[in-house]
Design an enzyme around this catalytic site. Structure first.
Site, mmCIF file in Angstrom:
data_model
loop_
_atom_site.group_PDB
_atom_site.id
_atom_site.type_symbol
_atom_site.label_atom_id
_atom_site.label_comp_id
_atom_site.label_asym_id
_atom_site.label_seq_id
_atom_site.Cartn_x
_atom_site.Cartn_y
_atom_site.Cartn_z
ATOM 1 C CB SER A 58 -0.894 0.017 1.241
ATOM 2 O OG SER A 58 -1.725 1.158 1.255
ATOM 3 N NE ARG A 303 -3.492 -7.494 -2.774
ATOM 4 C CZ ARG A 303 -4.669 -8.007 -3.116
ATOM 5 N NH1 ARG A 303 -5.092 -7.895 -4.361
ATOM 6 N NH2 ARG A 303 -5.434 -8.612 -2.237
ATOM 7 C CB THR A 339 -4.572 2.043 6.463
ATOM 8 O OG1 THR A 339 -3.773 1.635 5.345
ATOM 9 C CG2 THR A 339 -4.105 1.305 7.702
ATOM 10 C CB CYS A 485 -0.217 -9.809 -16.286
ATOM 11 S SG CYS A 485 0.798 -10.645 -15.037
ATOM 12 C CB CYS A 511 1.359 -15.190 -9.817
ATOM 13 S SG CYS A 511 -0.183 -14.434 -9.270
ATOM 14 C CB CYS A 514 -1.565 -7.800 -8.645
ATOM 15 S SG CYS A 514 -1.828 -8.203 -10.388
ATOM 16 C CB CYS A 517 -5.240 -11.954 -14.681
ATOM 17 S SG CYS A 517 -5.011 -12.946 -13.185
#
Length: 542
Positions: A58, A303, A339, A485, A511, A514, A517
């Protein structure tokens, strides 16, 4: 191996009052608050990452008030990375220029703190464990356990030590069942189990489709004197055209470190757009290039994030379970913060469980809380950008001045449905430049994410209708999964069995979890499921 193919042996069972799926800020806040309210409650937190915080990515600038309530006195012993905000700046970027803009009220950060959310979650997990919470990293909740009445009654941990064909290896360990009176889903954006339960229980039937963004972040060590600890900078404009929602952040930490990131909405139309390349182009704007030259990249990751807000909020309760944090979609997009919303929703869930010993009634309680009131106030700002940057800025100004009091609610749309077919889209000239700063490509970026998967395990990226990839998708969209991606998971390669044809190759070991896809695929035939526990990125201080 799916659970249905597991050896016919009875699973071991662990009994808890509450099981929390996901050790992000929402889940840890919920677990800690539960033990503060009733030390005798049996509470477990299940986390698929190899260690707490390893899958957390984040910005992050946080509002401290929820932490003041949850961990009184935390400022005397703060998380490892915690820098008070000293100054805010907002810029509109041209290709080689920048113009300073007034900072909107939502992005004024006086009194807030720049943190690594991953490090903060590790710190918060230590507090939870000290309070008596059982925290289990490295275990992936792969299935929901349903009771005879059809209610959620806990989760099933995924089997470990299974090869690609589904057969047990020498290292095979059968997953256990965790039974609980209440299951709290705090998996974050597009969680594996949350997605299933939202669909199964039709929790989203009375709201707009959820909409998302893709966020990419890098941590850099810059040349001495270049970082200004406590400075928070945001940009909009280049390298995006006005039709794509997005922007960047540059957060100046201590120790000659800066955290920089780029976010763009996943409702973009251009089938050839590459978000990763846009991020790298951003770094070559004079403002950022001057900051980064002479430094080195330490870590990187990506992400998806929820952007739908108030009108895309699903029902957050179902028999035996509740959704909190980004699993529910509580991010405040104009603030670029989630958050504080995650922490508050976790604490509210704990208080509800303590009072009711059940999930029933939590949806009404959340909607009557300051958490949803905050989302309602800014509900029209993000969808205001659906018709372009300038219309969006005007809408944002109006909504800010009126405090969201106008009697209207703009609609959200499904991101995958916004992608244009190649034949119908003319991409603008983006004016992108030759790059020199690392990472050189997406594979190099994966290295800095330190992602690891045992390649001899079932592929966790399921293609539900494989023939679409080499027929309709190739013809209509040119296989956009190979571009959207950020980790080069999807690749079209020569089909050895069919001369002159291509097939989709899935490099699942790359991978970074995130979920882009699963969100952006125009046919919705990519289904992200959790791999073996402990697999995935190992983010450090992101």
């Amino acid at each position: 191996m799916s659970q249905s193919e597991a050896p016919e042996t009875e699973r071991d069972v662990m009994e808890y009052d509450v099981v929390v799926v996901g050790a992000g800020p929402a889940g840890l806040a919920c677990a800690l608050r539960l033990k503060q309210l009733d030390a005798d409650l049996m509470v477990a937190v299940i986390e698929k990452a190899s260690e707490i915080g390893a899958h957390i990515l984040s910005g992050a600038v946080i509002e401290p008030q929820p932490l003041d309530e949850l961990v009184p006195g935390w400022r005397e012993a703060p998380p490892p990375i915690c820098v008070p905000v000293e100054e805010d700046e907002l810029f509109y970027l041209g290709k080689d220029s920048r113009r300073k803009l007034p900072t909107p009220p939502q992005q004024k950060n006086h009194g807030n703190f720049i943190v690594s959310l991953g490090a903060t979650c590790k710190w918060l997990a230590d507090h939870a464990e000290a309070a008596g919470v059982d925290v289990f990293p490295g275990f992936a909740a792969s299935e929901v356990r349903l009771t005879e009445s059809g209610a959620v009654g806990g989760v099933i941990i995924g089997d470990m030590g299974v090869d690609k064909s589904g057969a047990p290896k020498d290292s095979y360990v059968q997953g256990i069942e965790i039974h609980a009176k209440v299951t709290v889903l705090s998996e974050g954006c597009r969680g594996h189990l949350s997605k299933q339960l939202i669909r199964q229980f039709e929790l989203d039937q009375d709201c707009d489709p959820q909409t998302y963004g893709i966020g990419m972040k890098e941590l850099w060590k810059v040349a001495p004197g270049k970082a200004r600890p406590g400075l928070v900078q945001h940009t909009l404009g280049w390298p995006l055209d006005s039709a794509i929602y997005g922007g960047s952040f540059i957060y100046h930490l201590d120790g000659d470190r800066v955290a920089l990131g780029f976010v763009c909405g996943l409702d973009y139309a251009d089938p050839d757009f590459v978000p990763f390349e846009a991020f790298q182009q951003l770094k070559h704007h004079p403002m950022l290039r001057d900051l980064l030259e002479g430094g080195e990249i330490i870590s990187s990751g990506a992400r998806a994030l929820v952007e739908g807000g108030f009108q895309s909020l699903p029902k957050v309760e179902l028999p035996g379970a509740m959704l909190i944090g980004d699993a529910a979609g509580l991010l405040n997009v104009p603030k670029i913060k989630g958050t504080h919303q995650a922490l508050r929703s976790g604490m509210l869930a704990a208080e509800h469980i303590h009072e009711k010993a059940a999930a029933e009634g939590f949806d009404a309680r959340l909607r009557a809380s300051p958490v949803v009131a905050e989302l309602k106030k800014v509900r029209n700002i993000r969808p205001g950008f659906n018709k372009g940057l300038w219309r969006g800025l005007i809408t944002a100004a109006i909504e800010t001045v009126t405090g969201g009091a106008l009697p209207r609610t703009l609609s959200n749309h499904a991101d995958h449905a916004e992608l244009a077919r190649r034949a119908d889209f003319q991409a603008p000239d983006r004016g992108w430049v030759d790059r020199s700063l690392p990472p050189r490509d997406r594979l190099a970026s994966v290295y800095f994410a330190a992602t690891e998967h045992d390649e001899d395990q079932p592929v966790h990226l399921q293609i539900l209708e494989p023939e679409i990839c080499t027929t309709r998708c190739t013809e209509e969209y040119g296989n956009p999964c190979t571009r959207f991606c950020p980790a080069h998971v999807y690749e079209m390669v020569e089909d050895e069995a069919n001369e002159g044809a291509q097939r989709l190759q899935i490099n699942s070991a790359n991978c970074v979890h995130c979920k882009t896809c699963d969100i952006k695929d125009p046919y919705q035939v990519i289904n992200w499921v959790t791999p073996e526990g402990g697999a995935g990125p190992n983010y450090q201080n992101l």
